[in-house]
Motif scaffolding. Sequence first.
Motif, short mmCIF file in Angstrom:
data_model
loop_
_atom_site.label_atom_id
_atom_site.label_comp_id
_atom_site.label_asym_id
_atom_site.label_seq_id
_atom_site.Cartn_x
_atom_site.Cartn_y
_atom_site.Cartn_z
N PRO A 1 -37.99 -8.04 -41.61
CA PRO A 1 -36.96 -7.71 -42.60
C PRO A 1 -36.07 -6.51 -42.25
O PRO A 1 -34.99 -6.39 -42.81
CB PRO A 1 -37.77 -7.42 -43.87
N LEU A 2 -36.49 -5.67 -41.33
CA LEU A 2 -35.65 -4.53 -40.95
C LEU A 2 -34.76 -4.83 -39.75
O LEU A 2 -33.89 -4.02 -39.41
CB LEU A 2 -36.52 -3.30 -40.66
N TRP A 3 -34.94 -6.00 -39.13
CA TRP A 3 -34.15 -6.35 -37.94
C TRP A 3 -32.68 -6.50 -38.32
O TRP A 3 -32.32 -7.31 -39.15
CB TRP A 3 -34.69 -7.64 -37.32
N LYS A 4 -31.84 -5.69 -37.74
CA LYS A 4 -30.39 -5.69 -37.97
C LYS A 4 -30.03 -5.61 -39.45
O LYS A 4 -29.04 -6.17 -39.90
CB LYS A 4 -29.74 -6.92 -37.32
N LYS A 5 -30.83 -4.88 -40.19
CA LYS A 5 -30.60 -4.75 -41.63
C LYS A 5 -29.22 -4.15 -41.92
O LYS A 5 -28.60 -4.48 -42.92
CB LYS A 5 -31.71 -3.92 -42.27
N PHE A 6 -28.74 -3.28 -41.05
CA PHE A 6 -27.43 -2.65 -41.25
C PHE A 6 -26.30 -3.68 -41.31
O PHE A 6 -25.23 -3.40 -41.83
CB PHE A 6 -27.14 -1.61 -40.16
N LYS A 7 -26.55 -4.88 -40.77
CA LYS A 7 -25.52 -5.92 -40.77
C LYS A 7 -25.64 -6.88 -41.95
O LYS A 7 -24.85 -7.81 -42.07
CB LYS A 7 -25.59 -6.74 -39.47
N THR A 8 -26.62 -6.67 -42.83
CA THR A 8 -26.78 -7.56 -43.98
C THR A 8 -25.79 -7.19 -45.07
O THR A 8 -25.30 -6.06 -45.14
CB THR A 8 -28.22 -7.49 -44.55
N ARG A 9 -25.51 -8.14 -45.93
CA ARG A 9 -24.54 -7.91 -47.02
C ARG A 9 -24.97 -6.76 -47.94
O ARG A 9 -24.12 -6.15 -48.59
CB ARG A 9 -24.36 -9.19 -47.83
#
Length: 166
Positions: free
Chosen positions: A24-32
């Motif tokens: 769940p933290l993988w590339k979280k910065f790119k989530t909406r």
Amino acid sequence: MASHTAIISDLHLCEAEPVNLRFPLWKKFKTRQFFFDDTFEVFLKSCEEKAQGASVELVLNGDIFDFDSVLRLPDEPVFHVSGLEKRRGLFPIEERSRFKIEVILKDHTPFEATTSALGDCRECIAYRTGATTGKGSRRHDDTVSREIKGSSATPGGSEKAGTGRQ
């Protein structure tokens, strides 16, 4: 000439990454969840209110769009996609840059809608060379600025694609 100018930079808009349930933290910065399109809309409305009906120029001044983080590939590419591009993302070539800006704008429809709806407050949107982040992407700023200009066109407004250097 606009009465007021709002200059923004370093938004680093990128494609939306779906939430990875396993990591769940993988590339979280790119989530909406971390998109700030609504905050941007509030900022522009504040500019409009402070201008009290006078014209406002919006300058997209640098690192607005983060092309290096766009890893999506076209469903039906009109160009050859190499094996390396399939693993690491599209090379900074003009038609690929055009695809990347389309992806970013589609994933940031509130950003696109807000810049389109500036209405009477907006005299123009000035796109400064260097408003993209990505290796080699600045070579295609004219193409990208045309895509932005086309996506934010509104009746009665004038859009400018600036090519001045920072």
